[in-house]
Scaffold this active site. Structure first.
Site, PDB file in Angstrom:
ATOM      1  N   HIS A 100     -18.263  -5.962  23.003  1.00 13.03           N
ATOM      2  CA  HIS A 100     -17.399  -6.772  22.133  1.00 13.03           C
ATOM      3  C   HIS A 100     -18.155  -6.871  20.806  1.00 13.03           C
ATOM      4  O   HIS A 100     -19.390  -6.955  20.803  1.00 13.03           O
ATOM      5  CB  HIS A 100     -17.232  -8.214  22.621  1.00 13.03           C
ATOM      6  N   ASP A 103     -20.852  -9.430  20.839  1.00 13.31           N
ATOM      7  CA  ASP A 103     -22.037  -9.217  21.691  1.00 13.31           C
ATOM      8  C   ASP A 103     -23.146  -8.578  20.880  1.00 13.31           C
ATOM      9  O   ASP A 103     -24.322  -8.893  21.069  1.00 13.31           O
ATOM     10  CB  ASP A 103     -21.785  -8.221  22.845  1.00 13.31           C
TER      11      ASP A 103
HETATM   12  C1  XUL Z   1     -12.809 -10.625  31.192  1.00 17.04           C
HETATM   13  C2  XUL Z   1     -13.121  -9.207  31.025  1.00 17.04           C
HETATM   14  C3  XUL Z   1     -13.576  -8.802  29.660  1.00 17.04           C
HETATM   15  C4  XUL Z   1     -13.041  -7.496  29.214  1.00 17.04           C
HETATM   16  C5  XUL Z   1     -13.374  -7.166  27.786  1.00 17.04           C
HETATM   17  O1  XUL Z   1     -12.496 -10.981  32.489  1.00 17.04           O
HETATM   18  O2  XUL Z   1     -13.037  -8.430  31.951  1.00 17.04           O
HETATM   19  O3  XUL Z   1     -14.963  -8.806  29.652  1.00 17.04           O
HETATM   20  O4  XUL Z   1     -13.486  -6.450  30.007  1.00 17.04           O
HETATM   21  O5  XUL Z   1     -12.954  -8.133  26.898  1.00 17.04           O
END
Ligand code: XUL
Ligand code: CO
Length: 437
Positions: A100, A103
């Protein structure tokens, strides 16, 4: 400087090894069904859990021991963490990682500063990718942690939240493109609701669709060729997530004319929260050509939330790999360990144990799935079960040459149906168990 000085590059030692820092099944170069294990499995490390996870839960703060962290949210710390990440991933031998935006780089005082800081970290990631050959499987934007997204992002009641999310996704797609990312993920985050008393459901769905259309437009504008993926999840954080499961997402994408532009990133623990098996979700997505990538983890049978545990269940990994082999691979997708250590596993070495176990469980699952396909016993029984559709009245129905009048005529002449045969569920389950070794 080494952050994991006691850990060597993880070797493959074979099924009899008892070395906890070795693979027993994952042999990157070993060939299965004409492709290497590395090509089949396309493992990725999730930056958020592995490098930003602290072990915090609702009952206590983080307790993970991470000697390299200085407790700050500085740019210097973001940059140092990149070195930690690439040492870890290099020693593990994973070809991909996922992030993300938040992150890899914390927020600055405003959006302009945040973006500038992100660019600095992305430049370093690009250098490390070039140096190590590790690639970006997908990027995504965190549209759920900051309080500005308390009511959601594109489905917020506050139009400014939509606008901020648009700016953030625009930037995240640009960064993904800059790093050669081969997919981009949209997980719903807080796109959903808790009570209809304060929610205009139809309007929120329309806004979600509008947002995704704008993302598709922008992707074309900048020539980003990665695959867009929606990641379904039925609940948590909201009671009713809009992207609840693959079938709901399919209906949504078709309704809003978005189905050609997206595939699914299917996550094990999300499937089970939706009341499905992972095999169901994968088979559904794959049947419609929509299985793009996988978030590999598992839930806990006794707990009703998203525990994001590392996958160790061979029955499950074999089913996953069977679905993957049956569709001829994941294309640009991969197996991303969207999984976190238990709070009690707080030492850095636990990060290695967890990933090694997950990689081995999938490599082992791949071998089991390939053996099942080679024997073809289960597939053969499936084909036989549907034989009535391959000729005669079944073939006519499928070909569209039968109608209610011809079917009535056929049945009146025949009197009743050809007797049914047993479903043989127990026998089939016994046969599947033969391969679990
Ligand atoms: C949340 C989840 C996230 C996504 C990316 O449950 O799985 O981490 O993979 O936003
Ligand atoms: Co996920």
């Amino acid at each position: 400087m080494a952050f994991f000085p006691d850990v060597p590059t993880i070797p493959f030692e074979g099924p009899d090894s008892t070395n906890p820092l070795a693979f027993r099944h994952y042999d990157a170069a070993a060939v299965v069904e004409g492709k290497t294990m590395a090509e089949h499995l396309r493992f990725a490390v999730a930056y958020w859990h592995t490098f930003r996870g602290t072990g915090a839960d609702p009952f206590g703060p983080g307790c993970a021991v991470r000697p390299w962290e200085d407790g700050s949210h500085s740019l210097a710390m973001d940059l140092k963490r990149v070195d930690v990440a690439f040492e870890f991933m290099g020693k593990l031998g994973v070809p991909y990682y996922c992030w993300h935006d938040r992150d890899i780089s914390d927020e600055g005082a405003n959006l302009a500063e945040t973006n500038k800081r992100l660019d600095t970290v992305v430049a370093k990631l690009k250098e490390k990718q070039a140096e190590t050959g590790i690639k970006l499987l997908w990027g995504t934007a965190n549209l759920f942690s900051h309080p500005r997204f308390v009511h959601g992002a594109s489905t917020s009641c506050n139009a400014d939240a939509f606008a901020f999310a648009a700016a953030q996704v625009k930037k995240a797609i640009e960064c993904t493109k800059e790093l050669g990312g081969v997919n981009y993920v949209f997980w719903g985050g807080r796109e959903g609701y808790h009570t209809l008393n304060n929610t205009d459901l139809r309007r929120e769905f329309d806004h979600l669709a509008k947002f995704l259309h704008l993302a598709v437009d922008y992707k074309k504008t900048i020539g980003f060729t990665g695959q867009f993926l929606i990641e379904p999840k039925p609940k948590e954080p909201t009671t009713h997530q809009y992207d609840s499961d693959c079938a709901a997402c399919m209906a949504f994408l078709k309704t809003y004319g978005l189905d050609q532009d997206f595939k699914f990133n299917v996550e094990t623990n999300h499937a089970t929260l939706a009341g499905h098996t992972m095999a169901h979700e994968l088979t559904y997505a794959s049947s419609y050509g929509m299985l793009g990538s996988i978030d590999a983890n598992r839930g806990d049978e006794l707990i009703g939330w998203d525990t994001d545990q590392f996958p160790t269940n061979l029955y499950q990994t074999a089913q996953v790999m069977l679905a993957v082999l049956n569709q001829g691979g994941l294309g640009s997708g991969g197996l991303n360990f969207d999984a976190k250590l238990r709070r009690e596993s707080f030492e850095p070495i636990d990060l290695f144990y967890a990933h090694i176990g997950g990689m081995d469980a999938f490599a082992h699952g791949l071998k089991i799935a390939a053996a099942m396909r080679a024997d073809g016993v289960v597939k053969g029984m499936l084909t036989k079960r549907y034989a009535s559709w391959d000729a005669g009245v079944g073939a006519e129905i499928e070909a569209g040459t039968a109608d209610f009048a011809t079917l009535e005529k056929y049945m009146l002449a025949k009197g009743d149906i050809t007797p049914n045969t047993s479903g043989r569920q127990e026998l089939l389950e016994n046969i599947v168990n033969r391969y679990l070794r």
